[in-house]
Design a protein around this motif. Structure first.
Motif, PDB file in Angstrom:
ATOM      1  N   MET A 387       0.824  -1.205   0.000  1.00 20.89           N
ATOM      2  CA  MET A 387       0.000   0.000   0.000  1.00 20.89           C
ATOM      3  C   MET A 387       0.864   1.264   0.000  1.00 20.89           C
ATOM      4  SD  MET A 387      -3.191  -0.911  -0.112  1.00 20.89           S
ATOM      5  CE  MET A 387      -2.577  -2.181  -1.234  1.00 20.89           C
ATOM      6  N   HIS A 388       1.973   1.214   0.724  1.00 24.24           N
ATOM      7  CA  HIS A 388       2.871   2.378   0.741  1.00 24.24           C
ATOM      8  C   HIS A 388       3.537   2.579  -0.616  1.00 24.24           C
ATOM      9  CE1 HIS A 388       6.673   4.556   1.750  1.00 24.24           C
ATOM     10  NE2 HIS A 388       5.833   5.260   2.465  1.00 24.24           N
ATOM     11  N   HIS A 389       3.839   1.474  -1.310  1.00 19.39           N
ATOM     12  CA  HIS A 389       4.472   1.570  -2.621  1.00 19.39           C
ATOM     13  C   HIS A 389       3.504   2.125  -3.669  1.00 19.39           C
ATOM     14  CE1 HIS A 389       6.996   0.571  -6.048  1.00 19.39           C
ATOM     15  NE2 HIS A 389       5.998  -0.115  -6.578  1.00 19.39           N
ATOM     16  N   HIS A 390       2.253   1.710  -3.613  1.00 17.56           N
ATOM     17  CA  HIS A 390       1.301   2.118  -4.640  1.00 17.56           C
ATOM     18  C   HIS A 390       0.689   3.494  -4.366  1.00 17.56           C
ATOM     19  CE1 HIS A 390       1.187  -1.443  -7.175  1.00 17.56           C
ATOM     20  NE2 HIS A 390       1.209  -2.197  -6.079  1.00 17.56           N
ATOM     21  N   PHE A 391       0.420   3.809  -3.105  1.00 23.23           N
ATOM     22  CA  PHE A 391      -0.331   5.023  -2.796  1.00 23.23           C
ATOM     23  C   PHE A 391       0.466   6.038  -1.966  1.00 23.23           C
ATOM     24  CE2 PHE A 391      -3.329   1.458  -3.105  1.00 23.23           C
ATOM     25  CZ  PHE A 391      -4.080   1.875  -4.190  1.00 23.23           C
ATOM     26  N   LEU A 396      -4.014   5.827   4.889  1.00 26.18           N
ATOM     27  CA  LEU A 396      -4.555   4.536   4.458  1.00 26.18           C
ATOM     28  C   LEU A 396      -3.940   3.387   5.257  1.00 26.18           C
ATOM     29  CD1 LEU A 396      -6.180   2.747   2.517  1.00 26.18           C
ATOM     30  CD2 LEU A 396      -4.264   2.903   0.898  1.00 26.18           C
ATOM     31  N   ILE A 397      -2.629   3.424   5.456  1.00 26.52           N
ATOM     32  CA  ILE A 397      -1.957   2.345   6.179  1.00 26.52           C
ATOM     33  C   ILE A 397      -2.376   2.334   7.645  1.00 26.52           C
ATOM     34  CG2 ILE A 397       0.291   1.455   6.880  1.00 26.52           C
ATOM     35  CD1 ILE A 397       1.436   2.583   4.314  1.00 26.52           C
ATOM     36  N   ASP A 398      -2.495   3.511   8.256  1.00 31.37           N
ATOM     37  CA  ASP A 398      -2.902   3.563   9.664  1.00 31.37           C
ATOM     38  C   ASP A 398      -4.347   3.092   9.850  1.00 31.37           C
ATOM     39  OD1 ASP A 398      -0.474   4.398  10.566  1.00 31.37           O
ATOM     40  OD2 ASP A 398      -0.955   6.532  10.531  1.00 31.37           O
ATOM     41  N   VAL A 399      -5.213   3.374   8.874  1.00 30.92           N
ATOM     42  CA  VAL A 399      -6.597   2.885   8.959  1.00 30.92           C
ATOM     43  C   VAL A 399      -6.624   1.366   8.876  1.00 30.92           C
ATOM     44  CG1 VAL A 399      -8.809   2.820   7.755  1.00 30.92           C
ATOM     45  CG2 VAL A 399      -7.675   5.005   8.132  1.00 30.92           C
ATOM     46  N   LEU A 400      -5.878   0.785   7.949  1.00 29.74           N
ATOM     47  CA  LEU A 400      -5.811  -0.672   7.839  1.00 29.74           C
ATOM     48  C   LEU A 400      -5.197  -1.288   9.096  1.00 29.74           C
ATOM     49  CD1 LEU A 400      -4.633  -1.064   4.128  1.00 29.74           C
ATOM     50  CD2 LEU A 400      -6.905  -1.526   5.045  1.00 29.74           C
ATOM     51  N   ASN A 401      -4.222  -0.599   9.675  1.00 29.09           N
ATOM     52  CA  ASN A 401      -3.609  -1.098  10.913  1.00 29.09           C
ATOM     53  C   ASN A 401      -4.589  -1.040  12.077  1.00 29.09           C
ATOM     54  OD1 ASN A 401      -1.862   0.129  13.529  1.00 29.09           O
ATOM     55  ND2 ASN A 401      -1.150  -1.806  12.676  1.00 29.09           N
ATOM     56  N   ALA A 402      -5.378   0.032  12.150  1.00 29.30           N
ATOM     57  CA  ALA A 402      -6.362   0.141  13.230  1.00 29.30           C
ATOM     58  C   ALA A 402      -7.424  -0.949  13.128  1.00 29.30           C
ATOM     59  CB  ALA A 402      -7.010   1.526  13.203  1.00 29.30           C
ATOM     60  N   MET A 403      -7.720  -1.389  11.902  1.00 31.36           N
ATOM     61  CA  MET A 403      -8.691  -2.466  11.702  1.00 31.36           C
ATOM     62  C   MET A 403      -8.057  -3.854  11.839  1.00 31.36           C
ATOM     63  SD  MET A 403     -10.965  -0.994   8.552  1.00 31.36           S
ATOM     64  CE  MET A 403     -11.925   0.509   8.732  1.00 31.36           C
ATOM     65  N   GLY A 404      -6.740  -3.910  11.998  1.00 31.58           N
ATOM     66  CA  GLY A 404      -6.077  -5.179  12.238  1.00 31.58           C
ATOM     67  C   GLY A 404      -5.639  -5.933  11.011  1.00 31.58           C
ATOM     68  N   SER A 408       1.676  -1.181  11.003  1.00 31.49           N
ATOM     69  CA  SER A 408       1.566   0.263  11.130  1.00 31.49           C
ATOM     70  C   SER A 408       2.496   0.965  10.147  1.00 31.49           C
ATOM     71  CB  SER A 408       1.910   0.691  12.561  1.00 31.49           C
ATOM     72  OG  SER A 408       3.258   0.382  12.853  1.00 31.49           O
ATOM     73  N   TYR A 409       2.241   2.242   9.943  1.00 28.30           N
ATOM     74  CA  TYR A 409       3.080   3.038   9.045  1.00 28.30           C
ATOM     75  C   TYR A 409       4.504   3.130   9.580  1.00 28.30           C
ATOM     76  CZ  TYR A 409       4.620   6.986   6.180  1.00 28.30           C
ATOM     77  OH  TYR A 409       5.309   7.798   5.316  1.00 28.30           O
ATOM     78  N   THR A 410       4.636   3.203  10.895  1.00 26.55           N
ATOM     79  CA  THR A 410       5.966   3.243  11.501  1.00 26.55           C
ATOM     80  C   THR A 410       6.734   1.958  11.221  1.00 26.55           C
ATOM     81  OG1 THR A 410       5.103   4.658  13.266  1.00 26.55           O
ATOM     82  CG2 THR A 410       7.217   3.573  13.658  1.00 26.55           C
ATOM     83  N   GLU A 411       6.047   0.807  11.287  1.00 25.41           N
ATOM     84  CA  GLU A 411       6.699  -0.470  11.009  1.00 25.41           C
ATOM     85  C   GLU A 411       7.092  -0.577   9.540  1.00 25.41           C
ATOM     86  OE1 GLU A 411       8.605  -3.666  12.020  1.00 25.41           O
ATOM     87  OE2 GLU A 411       7.356  -2.651  13.529  1.00 25.41           O
ATOM     88  N   VAL A 412       6.270  -0.036   8.638  1.00 28.20           N
ATOM     89  CA  VAL A 412       6.596  -0.050   7.207  1.00 28.20           C
ATOM     90  C   VAL A 412       7.844   0.786   6.947  1.00 28.20           C
ATOM     91  CG1 VAL A 412       5.794   0.653   4.922  1.00 28.20           C
ATOM     92  CG2 VAL A 412       4.236  -0.505   6.479  1.00 28.20           C
ATOM     93  N   GLN A 413       7.917   1.971   7.565  1.00 27.69           N
ATOM     94  CA  GLN A 413       9.111   2.798   7.404  1.00 27.69           C
ATOM     95  C   GLN A 413      10.345   2.099   7.973  1.00 27.69           C
ATOM     96  OE1 GLN A 413       7.933   6.612   9.197  1.00 27.69           O
ATOM     97  NE2 GLN A 413       8.059   7.501   7.164  1.00 27.69           N
ATOM     98  N   ARG A 414      10.171   1.417   9.080  1.00 24.85           N
ATOM     99  CA  ARG A 414      11.297   0.692   9.673  1.00 24.85           C
ATOM    100  C   ARG A 414      11.756  -0.433   8.759  1.00 24.85           C
ATOM    101  NH1 ARG A 414      11.276  -1.711  15.864  1.00 24.85           N
ATOM    102  NH2 ARG A 414      13.475  -2.356  15.936  1.00 24.85           N
TER     103      ARG A 414
END
Length: 672
Positions: A387-391, A396-404, A408-414
């Motif tokens: 999702m981070h690569h395409h959009f 968007l990533i935090d919303v998907l993370n909140a829904m499980g 998280s966006y922080t983990e993707v950046q890491r």
């Protein structure tokens, strides 16, 4: 008659719910508490059941001290009233008697054990009253009564002994013995005696209980002894137990219910000893009711406990490294990541026959939610990176993370930072049978949204391999800093210094006579000849595919390399690019092949031509980009065929402006 082993030895009630089975250490702890309470009726045996709440309250040090004080007050209430009020025979003289012990004070004693002072501050009385509430014992009651009678110690010129003040402020100490036999001394019926060793620190015990509750509430995480020590220090303002003492106190507090071991490379990890056998045992021994709804909820809770216990025991759960791309794309691996009990549970719920993908997705979401700090689920991190690569949307990533459903966006950046540092400039799977080529061109990026200044204009590079290769080693999950990224993404800038840069004479070596026979040289003739014969034959595209079967090397792979933050047309920038690609190709055992577009190709050719034959750049092969090579070819055709009518013929198909550009000399002459 009730079974003695199933009767709580403390409350003498049957143990049907929320009980422990006593071992040797547990029996010894209860017997020790019984002796301290002076209660000879509580005599537990090994294997006997005891209520969890009864055991916790009965063995708690604070509760024991509180109950003993209450027993002493009830037993000696009358005697205490008579003996503690000997000073009522006359008015208490605050100016000459210590209000802590009741004896006379000699103010001339400025040193030694009888050193005394007058009350000089207004805050002393408030501090002593606060300490009375903390002590909550017989001595505190007497002193509190004196202070309430005096109202203002400073105005009454009250005096006190230094030793009495120190003993009163220290919990567990009483009036100094040197003042017990003097006239006017308070006679305490339950004066605590100073035991050998350090007195118990009740404040630390309370903070330890708070730390133990934290361990219970965060059982889903891999908590070490060191982390519990840090947590206790947070609760107690930087003061806590040592690692060794914390380990002993935990074993004393939880007895056989915890295990302290090394798990997944982490030492002294504290986990609760929960097994499927114990869960089923508790379920079957729970009291049965006639309420179907409550029985159903008990069954669901037992099933959830069994599934969570299997999730905790899974050996594949680790957060030390990220899953590889092969693991993320493998359906079998993603399904095996979910424990068997959870797979069965989801298969019984889903109505689709082939629901492996959904079971893997929902199952990994449950595993990630059950152990958020221990597990890196493959589909979770894979979806977040995709999702981070395409959009490129954090929302968007935090919303998907909140829904499980995603990391998280922080983990993707890491992950991206670890991937960049882990790969660096290495080309995975580069071998002799792999063609390695480097491509460099200018990179323009509008960075106004980042710093508010000009756009980024630098030299970007990529490496291509044919056939394609993929990284097979997992990426470690580390705390990457900006310094690590800088060290792995820095290209040495080598200044190009030359008095006169010119394109000298270039001598090309004679090519070897390659007598290779093309098997498809007469294929078109054969295809046309057999047409009238009407045999069974494929179409032209099918024929070409059949002839060239198993000869295609496969899809190429592209690897991004660091950028140079300089003007791409600068000779120093091009020179540094040439040296970098030559060094990297030599490291991978390949001939350095570098592709430029026409303006950069011309300047790179000038730099290489001005280098001696024994230089590092002598072996580099410069290639002109295919588009500019075609432009040069069309420019030559336009020059040779100028005025022949070719331009008018092409304008029947292409726009006149496009034809002028194609047949002009643009693209055939290098820019300066």
């Amino acid at each position: 008659m009730d079974d003695p082993l199933k009767t709580c030895p403390i409350c003498n009630e049957p143990c049907d719910v929320e009980f422990n089975t006593l071992g040797k250490k547990g029996c010894a702890r209860i017997k020790d508490s019984s002796q301290r309470r002076q209660n000879r009726t509580v005599q537990p045996t090994v294997g006997q059941r005891v209520h969890i709440e009864c055991r916790r309250d009965y063995t708690n040090d604070n509760n024991i001290e509180k109950d003993l004080r209450q027993q002493n007050r009830d037993t000696d209430k009358t005697e205490l009233g008579e003996r503690s009020t000997r000073s009522k025979q006359h008015r208490f003289d605050f100016a000459s008697c210590c209000f802590f012990c009741g004896t006379r004070v000699n103010l001339s004693k400025t040193r030694g054990p009888d050193e005394a002072y007058r009350v000089r501050t207004l805050s002393l009385q408030t501090e002593i009253l606060k300490k009375c509430d903390e002590r909550n014992d017989e001595w505190a009651d007497i002193v509190k009564g004196k202070l309430e009678f005096a109202r203002d110690l400073h105005a009454a010129d009250a005096v006190y002994h230094i030793t009495c003040n120190c003993n009163f402020r220290a919990l567990g100490l009483s009036i100094p013995k040197r003042y017990n036999d003097k006239p006017g001394a308070y006679a305490l019926t339950n004066a605590p005696s100073r035991s050998v060793g350090r007195p118990p620190d009740t404040e630390k015990l309370e903070v330890f209980e708070k730390t133990a509750e934290y361990l219970i509430n965060h059982d889903d995480e891999q908590i070490t002894i060191g982390e519990l020590v840090q947590k206790m220090q947070e609760f107690n303002g930087g003061v806590g137990y040592t690692t060794k003492w914390m380990k002993e106190k935990l074993l004393e507090r939880f007895d056989e219910k915890i295990i302290i071991a090394n798990i997944l490379g982490k030492s002294n990890v504290v986990t609760f000893r929960t097994t499927a056998k114990s869960i089923l045992h508790d379920f079957y021994n729970s009291p049965k009711t006639n309420d179907d709804e409550s029985e159903k909820l008990k069954l669901v809770k037992a099933a959830a406990a069994l599934i969570k216990n299997e999730i905790k025991a899974a050996s594949a759960t680790t957060n030390k490294e990220y899953p590889t791309s092969e693991d993320i794309s493998s359906g079998a691996y993603n399904l095996d990541f979910v424990p068997q009990s959870l797979q069965l549970f989801l298969r019984l719920i889903f109505s689709e026959k082939d629901a492996d993908n959904k079971i893997a997705s929902v199952g990994q979401a449950i595993v990630q939610a059950a152990r958020p700090r221990v597990v890196i689920a493959p589909l979770q991190i894979g979806l977040g990176v995709q999702m981070h690569h395409h959009f490129g949307s954090r929302y968007l990533i935090d919303v998907l993370n909140a829904m499980g459903f995603s990391s998280s966006y922080t983990e993707v950046q890491r992950f991206e930072a670890n991937a960049a540092v882990s790969q660096s400039t290495d080309i995975p799977g580069c071998a002799k049978n792999v063609i390695l080529q480097y491509v460099a061109d200018n990179v323009d990026h509008n960075s106004c949204t980042l710093d508010g200044y000009n756009s980024f204009h630098g030299m970007g590079m990529i490496a291509t391999t044919t056939p394609g290769t993929r990284r097979t080693t997992p990426i470690p999950r580390l705390d990457v800093t900006s310094k690590d990224s800088k060290e792995n993404g820095t290209i040495d800038i080598v200044y190009f210094q030359s008095k006169a840069v010119h394109f000298g004479n270039t001598t090309y070596r004679e090519l070897k006579n390659l007598r290779a026979v093309d098997p498809s040289i007469h294929l078109d003739v054969l295809w046309k000849v057999v047409w009238p014969l009407k045999p069974a034959r494929p179409s032209w595209s099918g024929t070409m595919q059949a002839v060239h079967n198993d000869r295609h090397p496969g899809k190429s792979s592209v690897f991004f390399l660091p950028m140079i933050d300089m003007n791409p047309g600068d000779l120093t920038c091009i020179h540094s690019t040439l040296l970098f690609t030559a060094k990297e190709a030599k490291r991978h055992g390949s001939t350095p092949v570098l592709t430029f577009d026409q303006p950069l190709f011309w300047k790179a050719h000038e730099i290489v031509a001005n280098k001696p034959d024994d230089a590092d750049l002598a072996s580099i092969v410069l290639r002109l980009e295919g588009f500019h090579m075609e432009m040069s070819f069309l420019g030559c055709i336009g020059r040779l065929m100028e005025g022949s009518g070719l331009q008018e013929v092409l304008e029947l198909t292409y726009a006149p402006t496009a034809v002028n550009y194609m047949l002009s000399r643009q693209g055939s002459v290098p820019s300066s």
